[in-house]
Design a protein around this motif. Structure first.
Motif, mmCIF file in Angstrom:
data_model
loop_
_atom_site.group_PDB
_atom_site.id
_atom_site.type_symbol
_atom_site.label_atom_id
_atom_site.label_comp_id
_atom_site.label_asym_id
_atom_site.label_seq_id
_atom_site.Cartn_x
_atom_site.Cartn_y
_atom_site.Cartn_z
ATOM 1 N N VAL A 285 0.822 -1.211 0.000
ATOM 2 C CA VAL A 285 0.000 0.000 0.000
ATOM 3 C C VAL A 285 0.858 1.263 0.000
ATOM 4 N N GLY A 286 2.083 1.185 0.513
ATOM 5 C CA GLY A 286 3.061 2.253 0.337
ATOM 6 C C GLY A 286 3.128 3.304 1.410
ATOM 7 N N SER A 287 1.981 3.771 1.918
ATOM 8 C CA SER A 287 2.003 4.848 2.910
ATOM 9 C C SER A 287 0.738 4.817 3.749
ATOM 10 N N ILE B 30 -8.128 4.390 1.593
ATOM 11 C CA ILE B 30 -8.852 3.140 1.344
ATOM 12 C C ILE B 30 -9.862 2.889 2.463
ATOM 13 N N PHE B 31 -9.449 3.117 3.715
ATOM 14 C CA PHE B 31 -10.382 2.970 4.833
ATOM 15 C C PHE B 31 -11.624 3.842 4.610
ATOM 16 N N THR B 32 -11.399 5.078 4.192
ATOM 17 C CA THR B 32 -12.512 6.018 3.993
ATOM 18 C C THR B 32 -13.452 5.536 2.892
ATOM 19 N N LYS B 33 -12.876 5.036 1.791
ATOM 20 C CA LYS B 33 -13.705 4.548 0.683
ATOM 21 C C LYS B 33 -14.556 3.356 1.112
ATOM 22 N N LEU B 34 -13.949 2.434 1.826
ATOM 23 C CA LEU B 34 -14.688 1.252 2.250
ATOM 24 C C LEU B 34 -15.750 1.604 3.290
ATOM 25 N N PHE C 115 0.396 -6.745 -10.401
ATOM 26 C CA PHE C 115 -1.032 -6.475 -10.564
ATOM 27 C C PHE C 115 -1.303 -5.729 -11.866
ATOM 28 N N ARG C 116 -0.481 -4.723 -12.141
ATOM 29 C CA ARG C 116 -0.682 -3.953 -13.383
ATOM 30 C C ARG C 116 -0.501 -4.842 -14.611
ATOM 31 N N ARG C 117 0.410 -5.792 -14.535
ATOM 32 C CA ARG C 117 0.605 -6.699 -15.666
ATOM 33 C C ARG C 117 -0.601 -7.614 -15.847
ATOM 34 N N PHE C 118 -1.282 -7.919 -14.752
ATOM 35 C CA PHE C 118 -2.463 -8.777 -14.843
ATOM 36 C C PHE C 118 -3.698 -7.987 -15.270
ATOM 37 N N GLN C 119 -3.951 -6.845 -14.636
ATOM 38 C CA GLN C 119 -5.181 -6.094 -14.877
ATOM 39 C C GLN C 119 -5.005 -4.913 -15.818
ATOM 40 N N GLY C 120 -3.782 -4.461 -16.023
ATOM 41 C CA GLY C 120 -3.584 -3.300 -16.875
ATOM 42 C C GLY C 120 -3.903 -1.985 -16.203
ATOM 43 N N ARG C 121 -4.033 -1.984 -14.899
ATOM 44 C CA ARG C 121 -4.355 -0.776 -14.128
ATOM 45 C C ARG C 121 -3.990 -1.018 -12.671
ATOM 46 N N ASP C 122 -4.205 0.016 -11.830
ATOM 47 C CA ASP C 122 -3.974 -0.128 -10.397
ATOM 48 C C ASP C 122 -5.214 -0.722 -9.717
ATOM 49 N N PRO C 123 -5.053 -1.256 -8.503
ATOM 50 C CA PRO C 123 -6.198 -1.881 -7.813
ATOM 51 C C PRO C 123 -7.287 -0.879 -7.453
ATOM 52 N N SER C 124 -8.500 -1.397 -7.302
ATOM 53 C CA SER C 124 -9.652 -0.597 -6.903
ATOM 54 C C SER C 124 -10.373 -1.294 -5.761
ATOM 55 N N ALA C 125 -10.961 -0.506 -4.879
ATOM 56 C CA ALA C 125 -11.735 -1.070 -3.774
ATOM 57 C C ALA C 125 -13.120 -1.523 -4.218
ATOM 58 N N GLU C 126 -13.509 -1.147 -5.406
ATOM 59 C CA GLU C 126 -14.873 -1.407 -5.869
ATOM 60 C C GLU C 126 -15.185 -2.898 -5.942
ATOM 61 N N ALA C 127 -14.229 -3.698 -6.396
ATOM 62 C CA ALA C 127 -14.480 -5.128 -6.561
ATOM 63 C C ALA C 127 -14.786 -5.796 -5.220
#
Length: 729
Positions: A329-331, A338-342, A700-712
């Motif tokens: 997560v980095g920082s 992410i906590f706020t979004k969830l 992850f980017r190589r698999f999905q072509g983007r950064d992760p999202s909390a939506e899923a």
């Protein structure tokens, strides 16, 4: 004199010839402490307790053999590091690929013996008793750490590698530098000595914290003589609480504060006062509200203070910031977002869910307002009454052999592999089985890429929700020409009168998750042991592959495919298979808020200087609908955080689920046969093969072509509301 050289006729070279001559002569000592009780150091270098085919010789392995081998192998690793140190002092050029390869070669026997000992210990500790295993564990861990804690090697790597070095060598260099920094190698000697003293003191406080929790757990014993209070207990819970586990239907039954017993009691006990009594004792344990001699508040605050000093010494403002150095997560700022979004979705959902549960309870004859110790009980009743999800009936459709067969078949179809039993392999118990894994995409698809043992009936830890372990016996090691081995160890009840163990939904989740981690260990393509499989994976991504596998249980087709009634072999009825995911999504908002609270509490306790109770009172209403009990002291027994290794890392469990849900969404979109297999191959070529050779964000980017999202994750829990967006607060 032990002779364990079963794989090769002679020991392999320990180090590159440039510094082989200094192997026994260097006088510099590495900067770490080694304690070696009952372990011999002399004798020929043991390559591990292996047969000529490279598999462990379990029929011949003894405690003495493991102790003797680990001493020789640990000594060889330490001498290799000393030799490298001596060569650097003499000005020899740094051949990164050669050095990393030969360190891998000399470390391989140590890691194999260590892995074998751990598998035997978890399978049956009469084979490797706890004291002997801890000796092996500490000796091996200290020797392995010598690679990363040597100031001379660290300084040499700081200066950089030759331009000809490959990406794997650069990745290993980053690992060595980070490990060295976190072990104080950037500090002046006096400050480094101060860090060592601080860590010794911290270790004492952590041990005291753990011991007091253990004593508090065992000092409570609530005896129940009335069978009506335990009539709904599942078999494993009855066995764990009955006076005689061989006659679980005969009382009395003793309820302790073992975490899984508490959880089970709150879920199945019909009498509210009894639930309150056990819950209350649980949240007060190891606090001054009970036995003052066992209070942990003082230790908790000392641990927080010492960790802050540790972080400050290493150049970080607080321990949470330091923890982020080993996280995807980095920082802390990224994590808080992410906590706020969830919470934006989970919070409102929690309120609705608890209101609906309250109404159901009232309609069912309840005459009180629900509290935290009522939720699990009434959730179970609601699932049974409104959806017909009766756990005892569901278990009948999931006999263990049928589930394992279905799991293997699913994995073969998704990832292009073959799993073949190897009946002649030596095992530590007749019920243990060994399987070879073949990869159709490998250069030689007729040669196994790895293998795994399955022990379904471990004699240890007979009760527990988290009763599955993936033990890495050996990493893939290209330098030593070794294929990966692991053991999947479970503690299911043994067959009774020919009837196989029947698995509940939690058992299925655990089995799939453990196997998913095993696949990442076995299918890795990383060449260096320190980058292979789960090695060098960020903490908050280490459970991703396990959760991806368990997420297939959200698919009714998969559930039917692994099911078959234990007496008729009839698969699960289609309508019922559609309802089983409710076991995951029912009260999902409430459960997610509990996870968010614990994750944020852990984080803030390692950032804030406020007293722990003030932090609890500040965060509780942010995530919880129900009031905080005035005497609740649950942080005083959070052993994973304050005695274990999950300080400022508790969020990792949730973050791994978030990443896994995003990956699983790609499988869900392509559920039609060949397309789903295509996603499986892409997943194998990225997550399962890369190991720690790349940052997980890049994988992850190589698999999905983007950064992760909390939506899923929110969608998988039926919490996502399309009219809202996860990108706004």
């Amino acid at each position: 004199m032990l002779n364990l050289l079963r794989r090769r006729p002679a020991p392999v070279p320990l180090l590159h010839s440039a510094f082989r001559a200094s192997l026994h002569t260097t006088e510099n000592r590495p900067g770490y402490i080694v304690l070696v009780p009952e372990i011999g150091e002399e004798g020929p270098l043991g390559e591990g307790v292996l047969k000529p085919d490279g598999l462990p010789a379990f029929s011949d392995i003894t405690i003495e053999m493991c102790l003797g081998a680990i001493g020789q192998q640990a000594s060889a690793v330490e001498k290799s590091v000393k030799a490298l140190e001596g060569a650097i002092h003499k000005g020899k050029p740094l051949d990164a690929a050669g050095i990393f390869s030969e360190l891998d070669i000399v470390t391989a026997p140590l890691e194999t013996t260590w892995g074998v000992a751990k598998a035997l210990y978890l399978g049956n500790s009469t084979l490797i008793p706890t004291k002997s295993y801890m000796n092996i564990h500490e000796r091996a861990r200290n020797a392995r750490a010598s690679k990363f804690c040597n100031p001379t090697v660290f300084k040499s790597l700081q200066e950089g590698l030759p331009e000809t070095s490959g990406s794997d060598e650069q990745r290993l260099r980053q690992k060595f530098l980070l490990e060295g920094k976190l072990n104080g190698l950037t500090l002046a000697k006096d400050r480094r000595d101060g860090l060592k003293e601080l860590l010794i003191q911290l270790g004492r406080e952590r041990a005291s914290f753990k011991n007091k929790v253990n004593m508090a757990v065992h000092s409570f014993g609530h005896v129940i003589p009335d069978f009506n209070l335990v009539r709904d207990f599942p078999p494993a819970l009855l066995e764990a609480t009955a006076r005689n586990s061989l006659q679980p239907l005969e009382g009395p039954w003793k309820i302790t504060l073992h975490p899984q017993i508490v959880d089970g009691f709150l879920k199945y006990c019909p009498e509210r006062l009894q639930r309150w009594n056990v819950w209350r004792a649980n949240v007060l344990k190891a606090s001054s509200q009970q036995d003052k001699a066992l209070e942990n508040s003082t230790h908790l605050e000392k641990i927080r203070g010492l960790r802050k000093r540790q972080a400050n010494l290493l150049g970080y403002s607080n321990f949470a910031e330091m923890s982020m150095q080993t996280k995807m997560v980095g920082s802390v700022d990224n994590l808080k977002q992410i906590f706020t979004k969830l919470l934006k979705f989970a919070g409102p959902a929690q309120s609705v869910e608890l209101e609906e549960l309250q109404n159901f309870a009232l309609d069912s004859g309840c005459d009180y307002k629900l509290d935290v110790y009522d939720v699990a009980y009434w959730r179970r009743k609601q699932l049974a009454a409104e959806h017909g999800l009766l756990e005892d009936k569901l278990r009948e459709f999931f006999p263990l052999p049928r589930v394992l067969s279905g799991l293997f078949k699913l994995s073969e179809e998704l990832f292009g592999i073959r799993i073949v039993e190897h009946p002649k392999a030596e095992v530590w118990h007749p019920a243990v089985k060994f399987y070879d894994v073949f990869d159709s995409d490998s250069a030689n698809s007729s040669t196994p890429v790895g293998g795994f043992y399955v022990d379904c009936y471990s004699k240890e830890h007979k009760f527990g929700k988290n009763n599955g372990w993936m033990v890495g016996i050996r990493n893939r090691n290209k330098s030593a020409d070794l294929q990966p081995l692991c053991a999947l160890i479970f503690n299911f009840s043994e067959p009774v009168e020919g009837r196989p163990p029947l698995l509940g939904y939690d058992d299925l989740q655990m089995l799939f998750k453990t196997f998913g981690s095993g696949l990442q260990h076995l299918l890795t393509q990383a060449g260096y042991s320190d980058l292979a499989g789960l090695s060098n994976i960020e903490w908050d991504a280490s459970q991703v592959s396990g959760h991806v596998m368990s997420n297939f249980l959200d698919d009714p087709t998969v559930l039917r495919g692994i099911s078959g009634h234990y007496s008729t072999e009839e698969p699960l009825e289609a309508g019922l298979s559609q309802k089983i995911p409710l076991l995951k999504t029912q009260l999902a908002g409430y459960n997610l808020c509990q996870d968010l609270y614990l994750a944020d509490l852990d984080l803030e306790l390692h950032r804030s200087s406020a007293f722990w109770l003030e932090v609890v009172r500040k965060l509780w209403p942010v995530y919880q609908c129900m009031p905080l009990d005035k005497k609740d002291a649950h942080p005083c027994s959070l052993t994973d955080i304050f005695a274990g290794d999950w300080a400022a890392a508790q969020f990792s469990h949730l973050y791994s689920r978030l990443i896994a849900a995003d990956i699983s969404s790609s499988f869900a979109e392509e559920r039609s046969g060949k397309n789903c297999a295509g996603v499986g191959r892409r997943y194998k070529q990225t997550f399962l093969s890369s190991g720690g050779s790349l940052p997980t964000a890049e994988v992850f980017r190589r698999f999905q072509g983007r950064d992760p999202s909390a939506e899923a994750l929110l969608k998988s829990l039926n919490l996502f509301v399309p009219s809202q967006t996860t990108d706004s607060n």
